[in-house]
Design an enzyme around this catalytic site. Structure first.
Site, PDB file in Angstrom:
ATOM      1  N   SER A  35       1.235  -1.716   0.143  1.00 29.46           N
ATOM      2  CA  SER A  35       0.459  -0.252  -0.110  1.00 29.46           C
ATOM      3  C   SER A  35       1.005   1.255   0.201  1.00 29.46           C
ATOM      4  CB  SER A  35      -0.966  -0.112   1.270  1.00 29.46           C
ATOM      5  OG  SER A  35      -0.321  -0.423   1.838  1.00 29.46           O
ATOM      6  N   HIS A  47      -4.951  -2.805  -2.231  1.00 30.61           N
ATOM      7  CA  HIS A  47      -4.657  -2.274  -3.581  1.00 30.61           C
ATOM      8  C   HIS A  47      -4.456  -2.702  -4.917  1.00 30.61           C
ATOM      9  CE1 HIS A  47      -4.494   1.339  -1.022  1.00 30.61           C
ATOM     10  NE2 HIS A  47      -3.910   0.826  -0.528  1.00 30.61           N
ATOM     11  N   LYS A  89     -11.683   0.905  -1.631  1.00 30.25           N
ATOM     12  CA  LYS A  89     -11.519   1.606  -2.419  1.00 30.25           C
ATOM     13  C   LYS A  89     -11.170   1.867  -3.726  1.00 30.25           C
ATOM     14  CE  LYS A  89      -7.210   1.255   0.540  1.00 30.25           C
ATOM     15  NZ  LYS A  89      -6.664   0.271   1.752  1.00 30.25           N
TER      16      LYS A  89
HETATM   17  C1  PLP Z   1      -6.595   0.340   3.277  1.00 28.85           C
HETATM   18  C2  PLP Z   1      -6.189  -1.440   3.427  1.00 28.85           C
HETATM   19  C3  PLP Z   1      -6.449  -1.925   4.651  1.00 28.85           C
HETATM   20  C4  PLP Z   1      -7.767  -1.708   4.836  1.00 28.85           C
HETATM   21  O1  PLP Z   1      -8.611  -1.652   4.599  1.00 28.85           O
HETATM   22  P1  PLP Z   1     -10.349  -0.554   4.809  1.00 28.85           P
HETATM   23  O2  PLP Z   1     -11.817  -0.996   4.228  1.00 28.85           O
HETATM   24  O3  PLP Z   1     -10.173   0.024   4.947  1.00 28.85           O
HETATM   25  O4  PLP Z   1     -10.400  -1.581   6.715  1.00 28.85           O
HETATM   26  C5  PLP Z   1      -6.422  -3.512   4.323  1.00 28.85           C
HETATM   27  N1  PLP Z   1      -4.880  -3.495   4.023  1.00 28.85           N
HETATM   28  C6  PLP Z   1      -4.394  -2.372   3.455  1.00 28.85           C
HETATM   29  C7  PLP Z   1      -2.813  -3.346   1.831  1.00 28.85           C
HETATM   30  C8  PLP Z   1      -4.784  -1.914   2.416  1.00 28.85           C
HETATM   31  O5  PLP Z   1      -4.679  -0.890   1.948  1.00 28.85           O
END
Ligand code: PLP
Length: 393
Positions: free
Chosen positions: A182, A210, A244
């Site tokens: 990320s 991602h 995302k």
């Molecule tokens: C954003 C993210 C999460 C968490 O997901 P949310 O739905 O925002 O709680 C978990 N793992 C990674 C690699 C992320 O970038």
């Protein structure tokens, strides 16, 4: 009498001194390729909304329709009264998209990781994890009570050595990695990673937060990406988020039907937390539908990624290795990263400084979106070129 909360103040002072202090910055506009911040219009390179779907009228309409039909909350945990047809439909749809038998939808990606790891591993087990994994994987591993070793970023030889050394003392092994990292944007070498899992009979959980809606010809994530390159992968636990590229809120885990049945019974973050709201479920359903039927969004995203890479590679900056829409520029320390972020902001570009403790080394992070106009990317490259040296690692 000493104030038992005094240490919080001291701790904040330390954060300030180290330039690690952070505070949210409220946006004055919806989050798109451009945002308004402190009354100023900025080109936004800080969004996870890779395909721009959070602003898509069809997601909005689906969410509104779901509120009309089902209301604003799910009113219960999934095993009691909170599970409805929208969640069942979304779980089916995600499973098919991911090439899995079944999927389980959680109220966030963070909770999906925590709950899954805690259900899969305990004190007699071994967890091996990439040192740059997301906080949710790290915290899950720590909380599980398993013996945890972090291997150097992407180093499959180190992972093999750790497995060889420790696997025989453990009841079970679990391997954890981000699919797309990320904060760096590079990707897990899944074929080698899963070969090791098979060889040592370890479970594997890949975090596609991602990668979902981003990697692979169908946007289905890491598995889709490698299978497209002709690699046949064994099954593994595919975790991801709805928050995302899918423009909604929530998380999921996909895999074999029995794995999902087990998790439905044993994941505390699923069993004891209120099921996702109808609006979030309906928006995510609409997002998957759009990604599956309109490849142009994914194509536009990758066109922009290629263009940005080309533009940034000509600059006298330390670009971090990346195979995704996340591009990073390495900087020597937190102060330099903050200064660069501020200068870019003065020039009309929003890209955050990412600092410890989120990452081991400071950097500026740019996220590309399908809806960025090439002129906005060109503008960023021009702005970076105008910065005074030396600001690189
Ligand atoms: C954003 C993210 C999460 C968490 O997901 P949310 O739905 O925002 O709680 C978990 N793992 C990674 C690699 C992320 O970038």
């Amino acid at each position: 009498m000493t104030d038992p909360y005094r240490w919080l103040t001291d701790s904040l002072t330390t954060l300030h001194r180290a330039h690690w202090y952070r505070a949210p910055q409220p946006l004055d506009s919806p989050s798109g390729p451009e945002i308004v911040l402190d009354g100023r219009r900025l080109v936004n390179f800080a969004s996870n909304d890779y395909l721009g779907l959070s602003q898509d009228p069809r997601l909005k309409a689906a969410a509104q329709q779901a509120v009309e039909t089902w209301g604003t909350g799910s009113s219960g945990s999934p095993l009691l009264s909170g599970y409805g047809p929208l969640q069942a439909e979304l779980e089916e749809k995600l499973a098919r998209w991911k090439g899995a038998e079944a999927a389980l939808v959680f109220s966030s990606g963070y909770l999906a990781n925590l709950g899954t790891i805690l259900a899969l591993a305990g004190p007699r087990d071994l967890i091996l994890a990439d040192e740059y994994n997301h906080s949710s994987l790290k915290r899950g591993a720590q909380l599980s009570g398993a013996k945890v070793y972090a291997y150097p970023h992407l180093d499959m030889t180190a992972l093999a050595d750790l497995l060889e050394k420790h696997h025989s003392q453990a009841r079970r092994c679990l391997l954890l990695s981000d699919g797309v990292f990320s904060m760096d944007g590079d990707i897990c070498p899944l074929p080698e990673f899963l070969d090791l899992a098979c060889h040592y009979q370890a479970m594997a959980l890949i975090d596609d937060a991602h990668a979902t809606g981003v990697l692979g010809p169908a946007g289905a994530g890491s598995r889709d990406y490698f299978q497209d390159r002709g690699v046949k992968l064994p099954e593994f636990m595919q975790m991801g988020t709805l928050s995302k590229a899918l423009g909604s809120l929530g998380g999921y885990v996909a895999g074999r039907r029995e794995w999902v049945e087990f998790l439905r019974n044993r994941c505390a973050t699923w069993v004891y937390s209120t099921a996702l709201a109808p609006a979030n479920l309906a928006a995510a359903l609409a997002a998957v539908e759009i990604i599956q039927t309109e490849p142009e969004h994914l194509q536009a995203l990758w066109r922009n990624v290629r263009f940005a890479r080309e533009k940034l590679s000509g600059l006298p900056l330390t670009r971090l290795p990346s195979q995704s829409p996340i591009l990073g520029i390495g900087l020597p320390n937190a102060q330099a990263a903050l200064a660069m972020s501020q200068t870019l902001r003065d020039l009309g570009f929003f890209a955050p400084a990412i600092r410890p403790p989120t990452v081991p080394t400071s950097r500026i992070r740019f996220s590309l979106m399908a809806r960025h106009h090439p002129s906005q990317i060109q503008g960023l490259a021009d702005a970076l070129l105008s910065l005074p040296p030396p600001c690189t690692v």
